[in-house]
Design a protein around this motif. Structure first.
Motif, mmCIF file in Angstrom:
data_model
loop_
_atom_site.group_PDB
_atom_site.id
_atom_site.type_symbol
_atom_site.label_atom_id
_atom_site.label_comp_id
_atom_site.label_asym_id
_atom_site.label_seq_id
_atom_site.Cartn_x
_atom_site.Cartn_y
_atom_site.Cartn_z
ATOM 1 N N LEU A 101 -20.517 28.565 31.253
ATOM 2 C CA LEU A 101 -21.841 29.151 31.422
ATOM 3 C C LEU A 101 -22.925 28.082 31.334
ATOM 4 C CD1 LEU A 101 -21.613 32.405 29.277
ATOM 5 C CD2 LEU A 101 -21.197 32.100 31.720
ATOM 6 N N PRO A 102 -23.803 28.073 32.313
ATOM 7 C CA PRO A 102 -24.924 27.132 32.238
ATOM 8 C C PRO A 102 -25.922 27.608 31.198
ATOM 9 C CG PRO A 102 -25.182 28.560 34.120
ATOM 10 C CD PRO A 102 -23.876 28.937 33.492
ATOM 11 N N SER A 103 -26.822 26.739 30.878
ATOM 12 C CA SER A 103 -27.839 27.129 29.913
ATOM 13 C C SER A 103 -29.208 26.990 30.539
ATOM 14 C CB SER A 103 -27.759 26.243 28.675
ATOM 15 O OG SER A 103 -28.884 26.490 27.866
ATOM 16 N N PHE A 135 -27.893 30.119 36.534
ATOM 17 C CA PHE A 135 -26.679 30.943 36.464
ATOM 18 C C PHE A 135 -26.241 31.234 37.890
ATOM 19 C CE2 PHE A 135 -23.807 34.338 35.896
ATOM 20 C CZ PHE A 135 -23.287 34.192 34.627
ATOM 21 N N GLN A 177 -26.916 22.563 36.431
ATOM 22 C CA GLN A 177 -26.322 23.257 35.288
ATOM 23 C C GLN A 177 -27.305 24.165 34.577
ATOM 24 O OE1 GLN A 177 -22.996 22.919 34.940
ATOM 25 N NE2 GLN A 177 -23.279 21.675 36.771
ATOM 26 N N THR A 178 -28.425 24.428 35.186
ATOM 27 C CA THR A 178 -29.411 25.264 34.496
ATOM 28 C C THR A 178 -29.615 26.600 35.195
ATOM 29 O OG1 THR A 178 -31.210 24.232 35.723
ATOM 30 C CG2 THR A 178 -30.631 23.258 33.606
#
Lengths: 548, 1243
Positions: B872-874, B852, B849-850
């Protein structure tokens, strides 16, 4: 010595091991946490394919959810009761569009980042055209929507999370500007232009067709706003008429075809035209297709009637009242039951629990087309037909706009061309469909038959009622685009066909449905802008800007 | 609807449980308790004894038995004594001992609950004896079984050893040293070194943690008194007392604050365990499970490598608990309870700080058996058989049969006619046919109440009228006394466990094999589980010891039933099937006759699908139910290898090291063979899905310890590191048919034309956490203990700049009864400790999840596409944090006969990593950020009491309870509420988290009030509230928005256990209870709306108001909905009572309807476990020369509810699914009670 080693060196050794361990703590982290699916670096064709896939999603879910509402609103069909799907409950058109805006900007950014940007002009024009098509569709559902500031969350700016609303007028004008840019910049002859090839599932990189589509779309949009903003619309109409437009019923009907997109299927059709929608042939359409109410179908003069609809289980052509009364006999039965694959005439279900199907139905094959495994020749999901463009042109010439004088003869020519294109197109669709078995047309109507049809009093071009006739035939042609028929209905102030019987029923039941309410995510997560737009009164009865 | 949780009610319920249990104990309790409950001390006890010329040792043993005391002595002290004679009758023990021992020059002293004997003239006071340096002896249990691995240490030093396989030990100890013997599950025992020679120490099992050694984080064994946080231990024997289906159910009611729910389902299903509430808004809230150091999760087993917690996070708020998938169980099912030595529950981050991120929700430590030297062959055989009886079915009315709106038309409710004009049974199409409209011009009924199921029972009165049934047969129209029963049968579970346990100088070994077979209460559903387990403790060298366990588990489960499925499609066969809960609770009318099963097959064995009408209700998939049940077979196979090796080395006298490696490797396979529905064997389908999951964790810990580092201060410092790595790979494929070769099930046997079959699917998950940690322990005078720890994790699931994060903890334990001179208080307060802890914890996120990443497109025809993710991942998220404070006390009264453990905690979980929803017009649906906080605070208590402690009869009671408040402190700025999930979405029920509310509020449309009165909408022919013409119906007005209508958080949960021992009999009774906490009952709403609930017949039976039907007939079936009309006037309109029920309860998601009327406080108490055990006396068993031990138990589980607040026998535990949405009940299976026999034999 041993003791010394034990007491002094061991801790040092242990600490050293830990230190080494620390150094390798994150050694494989990047590899481990890299997504195994998808890619961080898409190509332009990949983004484009995703863009078109999104349009297909909308087509599927929208019909499933909305057919049970849009058909009775446009009176292209009737329902004997409402389905599970609530009015405007589907927000897929909304969410698909905005998700696709992200794809659009990603593709545009990718193009902008390439050193040879110029070779992507055609792709940019395609993307702009598709974006316009989708934006206007959504705006026609909702009216004012976030547009210029929308779809930019990927920049991670907090302000992008709450886009402001644009007026429908500004959206239309912006879209028309985009289309004009596309029409003027498409190049069918520049060999240096990047070709999407088969990745272009819409037109297989046929730029000539793209120009026609973009220009025809420009004509549609301009006519949509002409009643409200003739100043801006007229020059565009004039310009559009001077440039290539869709016209051929075989080549110029734009949409998603399984022939162009290998593996494409239409899984929602079983729902979109199945039992769940409660659809029946309505009296409004019947009045435009049959000269009498003879239930044996002897009055049917429009060849499309036999393609669009079918009689009830007793082979009677008795449409369901568009505006039912208390004395209307309740409908039941299950004519869209898949038992009919093997037992086509049986529209009542199986014994001993048969329930009579009393009213004429939408054609059973609508729900099976493209859904049955291995079927081919499926009807495309249509964006725009050649027939519609003929009708648009007919409308322009019938009423005359600044820069284009009224010309009823040309209007009639285009009208007849539109009707003919429509009949030929839908007949061809029936012929080509592999799931279509019973009562399948074997060929296009003969010239004689078409002439007779065009001269039927209902169809025959009449200068006094030209616009209504044009709208009516456009409305009939749009049998699979009820959302476009709804736009036509609203922008013309209800000049599409309506059953006059018990008209108050329609007024009470459907006339308040002018638009959809914004999805809940707007009031929940974009509250300030939503409130600025609605003042807290997000009503379905509020007319959108283009509506008369 | 029903409020509960007031203290007086709570107290009343607890008293009620206790009284009921007392009644169960019967007169036995009353008759034998009189003498002992008033005893003031050991020496005051009165005994009678007659011994003539008996060996002293034997006499002492007899006194032990009669007076229930324990003598401790050097064996040589009594071995040298001559034979003695003694005749006493009802004399105090003090007098008896004086008479017996004084002549022998033996002194005695009572220390705690022991009577220590010593030779006259010598003192047991430390420092008074001068004897050999080497002290040796053996340690055994009360049953005479040698205890290996007992910690033997010298008080005040770090010197110590462990007993070997025979329970033997040797230790360097100088005279006066106090030896401390401690062992898991046994009370610690102190012995002052007096003289040489072999000691014989007998340890007593302990039900409390006051003097125990308990296993703590990283498997470190520590004296309970030194621990500054709450940890509760349950022995393996206690877990399996009543033959639980799995460990989760074996722990129910036994651990304070351990909230275990078993979702609605059949045996073999999953469990959900939560300690001290939910700490994660959307993620995993279950504790970490650690089996011999191997870290695992109790996640439900899902096909295609899915992980429920990850799904919950990624699809936040979209969980629809009306459609949970098939429940294949969860991890704790695979741990064989027979192989468990003990289970320690470390509650909250304070206890779990050393497990780091993964221990933030608490830790359940499972220690498996390692073997011991035993008498005889060392062979044990346990057998149990348990019958599972579905007995508690929802109540339905038996008067009115199927129909939907016919009851509105006439007092003489009409039947539907068939083609021959005969009255026929109502079928599903009928309600949309002749009788679809509300009579009087109201239009279709479903515009008011949505779509009912086929169970609608608003038809004519059943009085045996001849009726043509859907199959064409004329039958009398009568009620079915139990419409559900034909779907269930009595199931059974049989378990065989054979184990060998032995030991020698080299160590111990235990080898075990367990086979469990289960036949479910539903048809064609069963499982077999084989578990091979080896546990060993090996003395590698004098200073190095190894513990190794390896466990191989094989599960084959046929057709775990899908309880809730609604019209699930079967790929090739083009038909649908539905789950048993959905069908039974929604589609069976009160006149239901179970006929479909007989209509399943054609004569050639193919599916009877020539017509859809092989059942009355085609859209319910009823016609496919039995075909599916018997012919669509999915076998879930799990093969799991779980291994652990732990090495302990005493490198130097002040330095030791432990190293541990643990591996959990398993495969989950789902193979589906759907039998072709045609006789030719072509129209079938096949799928296969295989997951492999591996988890490795390595730990190392180096500990330096120093006695007397400073004056009165001992210290130890540990440093270590750990490595955790988890990887999943799944591949699946489908052959949807038609087959090429008939009846042949494989992926390539596909004769269809769709290009992409067999369609492959793939899934992966991988993550890694590396850690270093340090632990500092300081002890001041053995009564004040400080532990401080620090841990740094590196988590692969976070962005590179936040991989590393640190968190500390500190706890304090103060044994004030050792620190202060308690004076006379010592007479009643034997032990007192206060503890204090503050800990931080931090956690990473889910994988992938980190970055894009553009996602693949699944739409057919567009699979080459890549699209912007809608969530959107962060690249900047930081770890989520938790901070926990707890304070508690452990108290022992009256020589520890009554023990109290009390804890207050406050946990604040913040910086949660959340996909926060944003307006879709932004181009995406959610963006992942750190935001939101939850707070859990509450209390836990455990009370143990030896109410009667006589050698012949004893009665032990344990009460545990917990109260937790789980508040949503904050979400993202500007977001006040987020969805957890729903039941049917739309206008159904939702569960949300809302700032300021408890976690898990239940939301739905509710009543509208005007001047405190409910607003009633009156329905006229011209429309609602139009006032034109007569009133034809009435419904309560519905709030325009969803409102909070319930709170699923229980007020108190806990359990009460009573153990009665009388000679060789013992009775064990465990009740557990859940007080407070609300649910929305879909079953109630359905049964009320469909006219099936008994309540719905009241007016139909003529107890209503006079009412005139549209046809002019009259009956007393009218009601006035209490309330006011929208203009504020009191409602006086009499309407058919159908409106009261169908009009106000029944709806799924398409019509807004009041939902608050099906909210109930789900308070219940249950007799969870009951056993009656007879142990054949050891002396008799020995005489057989075969058995060393033999016991037989009658076992009962889930026998009945002591109380429940749900009406109509709705199953209080039929919560839908094991997700974070825990407030919705629907499709309840019947309550199942189990009873059986258990035999335990030792050879």
């Amino acid at each position: 010595m041993t003791k010394y080693i034990r007491s002094r060196l061991l801790p040092i050794l242990v600490v050293s091991v830990f230190a080494l361990g620390l150094a390798s703590c994150t050694k494989n982290f990047k590899a481990i946490n890299t997504p195994w699916d998808g890619s961080p670096t898409p190509t332009l064709p990949q983004l484009y394919v995703a863009y078109v896939a999104n349009l297909d999603n909308t087509a599927n879910s929208e019909q499933r959810d909305d057919n049970g509402w849009l058909y009775p609103i446009t009176q292209q069909g009737a329902i004997y009761t409402h389905s599970d799907y609530s009015y405007g409950g589907s927000t897929s058109a909304w969410s698909d569009f905005y998700h696709n805006l992200s794809n659009y900007y990603a593709a545009m950014n990718l193009i902008a980042a390439t050193p040879d940007t110029a070779i992507y002009t055609n792709v940019k024009a395609m993307l702009k055209t598709l974006k316009v098509y989708q934006a206007i569709k959504v705006s026609d559902f909702y009216g004012d929507i976030p547009y210029s500031a929308a779809g930019k969350a990927v920049d991670y700016q907090t302000s992008s999370y709450t886009p402001a609303y644009d007026s429908q007028q500004s959206i239309y004008l912006s879209c028309l500007s985009d289309l004009t840019w596309a029409v003027n910049n498409f190049s069918a002859t520049d060999a240096t232009q990047f070709s999407l090839g088969s990745s272009d599932g819409v037109l297989l990189n046929n730029i000539t067709q793209w120009i026609k589509f973009a220009n025809s779309l420009r004509l549609r949009l301009a006519l949509n706003i002409y009643g409200k903003d003739p100043t801006d619309a007229a020059p565009i109409i004039v310009d559009a008429l001077s440039k290539p437009l869709l016209s051929d019923y075989l080549a110029d009907d734009i949409g998603l075809y399984s022939a162009n997109i290998p593996g494409l299927s239409f899984p929602a059709r079983a729902y979109s035209f199945g039992t769940e929608c409660r659809l029946r042939m309505g009296t409004a359409m019947w009045q435009m297709m049959s000269s009498t109410n003879a239930e044996d179908g002897s009055g049917i003069f429009d060849p499309r009637c036999l393609i669009y609809f079918e009689p009830n289980n007793d082979s009677l052509w008795n449409p369901y009242p568009q505006n039912p009364t208390a004395s209307t006999i309740p409908e039941q039965g299950d004519p869209y039951n898949t038992l009919r694959d093997a037992d086509w005439p049986n529209k009542d279900g199986a014994a001993p629990n048969q329930t009579p199907n009393l009213y004429a139905n939408f054609n059973y094959y609508w729900s099976r087309d493209g859904e049955v495994s291995g079927s081919n020749g499926a009807i495309p999901e249509l964006f725009m037909t050649a027939a519609e463009v003929h009708f648009l042109k007919a409308e322009v010439y019938a009423m005359g706009v600044t820069g284009v004088s009224q010309n009823l003869a040309t209007a009639q020519t285009e009208y007849n061309a539109g009707v003919t294109a429509s009949v030929n197109f839908w007949t061809t669709m029936a012929i080509n469909s592999s799931v279509w078995v019973v009562n399948k047309p074997t060929g296009l109507p003969s010239t004689t038959a078409m002439t007779a049809f065009l001269n039927n009093p209902v169809v025959l071009f009449n200068a006094a009622t030209a616009l209504q006739q044009i709208y009516a035939q456009e409305w009939i042609d749009m049998i699979r685009q009820p959302w476009d028929a709804w736009t036509l209905l609203r922008r013309t102030g209800g000049q599409t066909p309506m059953d006059p019987n018990n008209a108050s029923y329609y007024t009470q039941t459907y006339s308040a449905y002018q638009r959809y309410q914004y999805p809940a995510s707007e009031s929940e997560y974009n509250y300030a802008n939503w409130y600025a737009e609605t003042k807290g009164n997000d009503l379905t009865s509020t007319k959108i800007w283009i509506a008369k | 609807m029903n409020k509960c949780g007031k203290p007086n009610l709570t107290l009343r319920l607890l008293m009620r449980i206790t009284v009921l249990q007392l009644l169960l104990a019967g007169g036995l309790v009353i008759s034998v308790s009189a003498k002992n409950v008033h005893g003031q001390g050991i020496l005051d006890r009165k005994i009678s004894l007659s011994e003539t010329g008996q060996n002293l040792k034997r006499v002492l043993r007899n006194i032990e038995a009669i007076a229930d005391v324990k003598f401790t002595y050097d064996s040589r002290l009594v071995a040298s004594q001559r034979q003695v004679s003694l005749e006493v009758k009802d004399e105090q023990l003090k007098a008896v001992l004086d008479r017996l021992l004084n002549p022998l020059s033996i002194q005695y002293e009572v220390i705690d609950d022991q009577i220590v004997l010593r030779r006259n003239g010598l003192s047991d006071v430390p420092g008074t004896a001068a004897l050999p340096d080497i002290i040796s002896g053996t340690v055994s249990s009360q049953e005479g079984v040698s205890l290996p691995g007992v910690s033997v240490s010298i008080q005040g030093t770090k010197r110590g050893t462990m007993t070997d396989a025979q329970g033997h030990f040797q230790i360097d100890a100088k005279p006066g040293d106090v030896l401390i013997f401690s062992y898991i599950g046994y009370g610690a025992y102190k012995m002052t070194v007096k003289n040489g020679g072999a000691l014989s120490i007998v340890l007593t099992k302990s039900d409390n943690a006051l003097g125990e050694v308990v296993v703590t984080s990283l498997g470190i064994k520590r004296e309970a008194k030194s621990i500054g946080y709450s940890v509760q231990q349950v022995s393996g024997a206690d877990v399996i007392k009543a033959d639980p289906p799995n460990i989760s159910q074996g722990l129910m009611g036994k651990v304070a604050g351990l909230n275990i729910t078993i979702p609605n389902g059949v045996e073999g299903g999953s469990s959900r365990i939560v300690i001290r509430g939910n700490n994660s808004l959307f993620g995993n809230n279950q504790p970490l499970i650690v089996v011999d150091g191997v870290m695992v999760d109790n996640e439900p087993i899902l096909p295609q490598g899915q992980n429920q917690s990850i799904t919950n996070v990624l699809n936040q708020g979209t969980t629809d608990v009306s459609q949970p998938g098939t429940d294949y169980g969860s991890f704790l099912n695979t741990i064989n309870p027979d192989d468990v030595e003990s289970i320690n529950v470390l509650k909250g981050p304070t206890a779990a700080a050393l497990y780091g991120a993964r221990g933030a929700n608490g830790v359940i430590l499972i220690v498996s058996k390692k073997g011991a030297k035993e008498r005889g062959l060392g062979l044990n055989y346990n057998f149990s058989v348990r019958w599972n009886d579905p007995y508690r079915f929802i109540k339905t009315q038996h008067e009115y049969g199927s129909g939907m709106t016919t009851t509105l038309y006439s007092a003489n409710t009409p039947f539907v006619k068939d083609a021959n004009g005969n009255d026929r049974e109502f079928v599903e199409g009928d309600q949309y046919g002749t009788y679809q409209n509300i009579p009087g011009g109201g239009g279709p009924f479903y515009n008011y109440i949505g779509f009912p199921g086929d169970g609608a029972s608003w038809g004519p009165k059943m009085s045996g009228q001849p009726l043509v049934w859907w199959d064409g047969v004329t039958r009398p129209y009568t009620a079915n006394p139990n419409i559900f029963k034909s779907f269930y049968k009595t199931g059974n579970t049989v378990t065989h466990n054979v184990s060998f346990s032995g030991g020698g100088d080299a160590g111990t070994l235990r080898v075990s094999y367990t086979r469990t077979t289960n036949d479910a209460i539903t048809y064609n559903s069963n499982f077999t589980q084989n578990v091979f387990n080896i546990g060993s403790s090996i003395n590698v060298s004098k200073k190095v010891k190894a513990e190794a366990t390896v466990s191989y588990t094989n599960i084959d489960r046929l057709n775990a039933p899908n309880i809730f499925g609604e019209n699930l499609s079967v790929p090739s066969n083009q038909y649908t099937t539905s789950g048993i809960g959905y069908i039974t609770m929604y589609h069976l009318p009160t006149d239901y006759k179970p006929l479909e099963r007989g209509e399943t097959y054609n004569a050639d064995g193919s599916k009877n699908s020539s017509t859809l009408n092989n059942n009355p209700y085609p859209s319910s998939s009823m016609g496919n139910y039995w075909w599916n049940t018997f012919n669509n077979n999915t076998v879930f196979t799990q093969n799991q290898l779980l291994g652990s090796v732990k090495l302990t080395a005493d490198i130097l006298p002040w330095l030791n090291a432990t190293g541990h490696v643990g591996i959990d490797y398993f495969t989950n396979q789902f193979e589906t063979k759907n039998k072709p529905v045609d006789a030719a064997g072509i129209d079938g389908d096949y799928s296969n899905d295989l997951s492999t999951v591996s988890t490795e964790n390595l730990d190392a810990l180096l500990t330096a310890h120093k006695e007397g580092l400073f004056k009165n201060i001992d210290a130890s410092l540990s440093v270590g590191g750990s490595y955790y790595h988890n990887k999943l790979y799944d591949i699946s494929a489908v052959n949807p048919g038609p087959f090429n070769y008939p009846f042949t099930y494989n992926l390539t046997n596909y004769a269809g034309t769709t290009a992409n079959y067999p369609r492959p699917g793939e899934n992966r998950q991988e993550s890694e956490i590396n850690s270093v940690l340090g632990i500092l322990n300081l002890s001041y005078k053995k009564y004040l203990f400080l532990e401080a720890s620090g841990r740094n994790d590196w988590s692969s699931t976070l962005p590179a700049n936040n991989w590393s994060f640190f968190y500390p903890s500190a706890t304090l334990s103060f044994v004030f009864t050792d620190a202060f001179d308690m004076g006379m208080a010592k007479n009643w307060l034997s032990y007192g400790k206060v503890r204090l802890g503050e800990a931080a914890s931090a956690n990473g996120y889910i994988p992938y999840q980190t970055v894009f990443n553009y996602g693949s497109v699944g739409t057919a025809g567009f699979t080459t596409g890549l699209q912007v993710p809608t969530q959107l991942p962060s690249q900047t998220i930081a770890p989520q944090h938790s901070r926990s404070f707890e304070v508690g006390t452990d108290l022992g009264f009256l020589n520890n006969r009554i023990n109290l453990n009390f804890t207050y905690y406050n946990t604040y979980s913040y910086d949660q990593i959340l996909p926060i929803p944003i307006a879709t017009s932004s181009g995406t649906d959610a963006v992942t950020i750190n935001s939101g906080a939850l707070r859990n605070k509450g209390i836990e208590f455990i009370i143990n009491a030896k109410i009667i402690n006589h050698s012949a009869f004893s009665w032990d009671v344990t009460v545990n309870g917990a109260h937790n408040q789980n508040k949503v402190v904050s979400l993202e700025k500007g977001i006040n509420e987020l969805p957890l999930g729903s039941w049917f979405g739309g206008d159904g029920i939702a569960m949300n988290v809302k700032v300021g509310d408890n976690y898990g509020g239940i939301y739905g449309r509710n009543y509208v009030y005007l001047n405190g009165q409910k607003v009633v909408n009156l329905i006229y022919a011209g429309g609602t509230n139009t006032g034109s013409g007569p009133v034809i119906g009435a419904q309560y007005a519905v709030s325009p928005d969803v409102q909070k209508i319930g709170d699923a958080t229980p007020k108190i949960t806990g359990g009460i256990s009573n153990t009665f021992n009388y000679k060789n009999f013992s009775v064990y009774v465990l009740t557990d209870f859940n007080i407070g906490g609300q649910i929305w009952s879909g079953d109630y709403a359905t049964m009320m709306g469909q006219g099936e609930a008994p309540e719905t017949t009241h007016e139909r039976d003529g107890h209503g108001l006079p009412y005139t039907f549209p046809d002019g007939t009259t009956a007393n079936v009218g009601v006035i909905l209490p309330g006011v009309t929208p203009d504020g006037k009191t409602n006086t309109a009499v309407v058919n009572s159908w409106w009261k029920y169908a009009g106000n309860y029944q709806s799924w998601d398409n019509d807004a309807i009041v939902r608050g009327n099906s909210i109930f406080t789900n308070t219940w108490g249950k007799l969870r476990e009951f056993t009656l055990t007879y142990r054949i006396p050891t002396s008799i068993a020995a005489k057989t020369r075969i058995f060393q031990r033999l016991s037989v138990s009658l076992v009962g589980r889930d026998l009945f509810y002591l109380f429940t607040k749900l009406p109509d026998r709705i199953n209080p535990e039929s919560i839908s699914g094991s997700t974070n949405v825990q407030g919705v009940q629907f499709g309840g299976l019947p309550g199942v009670r189990s009873y059986g026999i258990s035999v335990k034999a030792g050879f």
